[in-house]
Design a protein around this motif. Structure first.
Motif, short mmCIF file in Angstrom:
data_model
loop_
_atom_site.label_atom_id
_atom_site.label_comp_id
_atom_site.label_asym_id
_atom_site.label_seq_id
_atom_site.Cartn_x
_atom_site.Cartn_y
_atom_site.Cartn_z
N UNK A 197 0.82 -1.19 0.00
CA UNK A 197 0.00 0.00 0.00
C UNK A 197 0.87 1.27 0.00
N UNK A 198 1.94 1.24 0.77
CA UNK A 198 2.85 2.37 0.83
C UNK A 198 3.51 2.61 -0.53
N UNK A 199 3.99 1.54 -1.14
CA UNK A 199 4.63 1.65 -2.46
C UNK A 199 3.60 2.13 -3.48
N UNK A 200 2.37 1.61 -3.42
CA UNK A 200 1.32 2.02 -4.35
C UNK A 200 1.00 3.51 -4.18
N UNK A 201 0.89 3.97 -2.95
CA UNK A 201 0.62 5.39 -2.69
C UNK A 201 1.76 6.28 -3.17
N UNK A 202 2.98 5.85 -2.96
CA UNK A 202 4.14 6.61 -3.43
C UNK A 202 4.12 6.71 -4.95
N UNK A 203 3.80 5.61 -5.61
CA UNK A 203 3.74 5.61 -7.08
C UNK A 203 2.62 6.53 -7.55
N UNK A 204 1.45 6.45 -6.94
CA UNK A 204 0.33 7.28 -7.35
C UNK A 204 0.65 8.76 -7.13
N UNK A 205 1.21 9.11 -5.98
CA UNK A 205 1.57 10.50 -5.71
C UNK A 205 2.65 10.97 -6.68
N UNK A 206 3.61 10.13 -6.97
CA UNK A 206 4.66 10.49 -7.93
C UNK A 206 4.07 10.74 -9.30
N UNK A 207 3.15 9.90 -9.74
CA UNK A 207 2.51 10.09 -11.04
C UNK A 207 1.69 11.38 -11.06
N UNK A 208 1.00 11.66 -9.98
CA UNK A 208 0.22 12.89 -9.91
C UNK A 208 1.12 14.13 -9.98
N UNK A 209 2.21 14.11 -9.23
CA UNK A 209 3.14 15.23 -9.25
C UNK A 209 3.74 15.40 -10.65
N UNK A 210 4.12 14.30 -11.28
CA UNK A 210 4.67 14.35 -12.63
C UNK A 210 3.63 14.90 -13.60
#
Length: 99
Positions: free
Chosen positions: A5-18
């Motif tokens: 879940x932590x990795x998934x959230x980090x990926x989602x936040x990273x994609x949103x920021x990008x």
């Protein structure tokens, strides 16, 4: 499970920021392009007006005063007996030593 879940959230936040960064960069580029478009459109309008003015000048009969003015300005011609004064403006020192 928590790591996933932590990795998934980090990926989602990273994609949103990008995505937001890419969108902002695209928007800035779009505004620059729009400004350039507006400037070129204004220049085109000016050139069309100048072109129309030149067409009007070509279609009108030649004017003696206009021809004389063009001969003086562009060709440096003068009337017989006319005196010419040439002024030099690129002097390094002013006349009479004034500063």
């Amino acid at each position: 499970m928590r790591n996933r879940e932590l990795v998934f959230r980090i990926i989602v936040v990273s994609l949103l920021v990008y995505s937001m960064t890419a969108f902002a960069a695209g928007l800035i580029n779009l505004r620059k392009t729009q400004r350039m478009w507006d400037e070129l459109e204004g220049e085109l309008c000016e050139l069309r007006a100048e072109n129309q003015q030149l067409k009007d000048e070509l279609s009108s009969p030649p004017d003696d005063e206009k021809m004389e003015q063009l001969a003086r300005e562009r060709l440096g011609m003068v009337k017989p007996g006319e005196k010419i004064f040439i002024f030099e403006t690129d002097r390094e020192e002013p006349l009479w030593g004034w500063k």
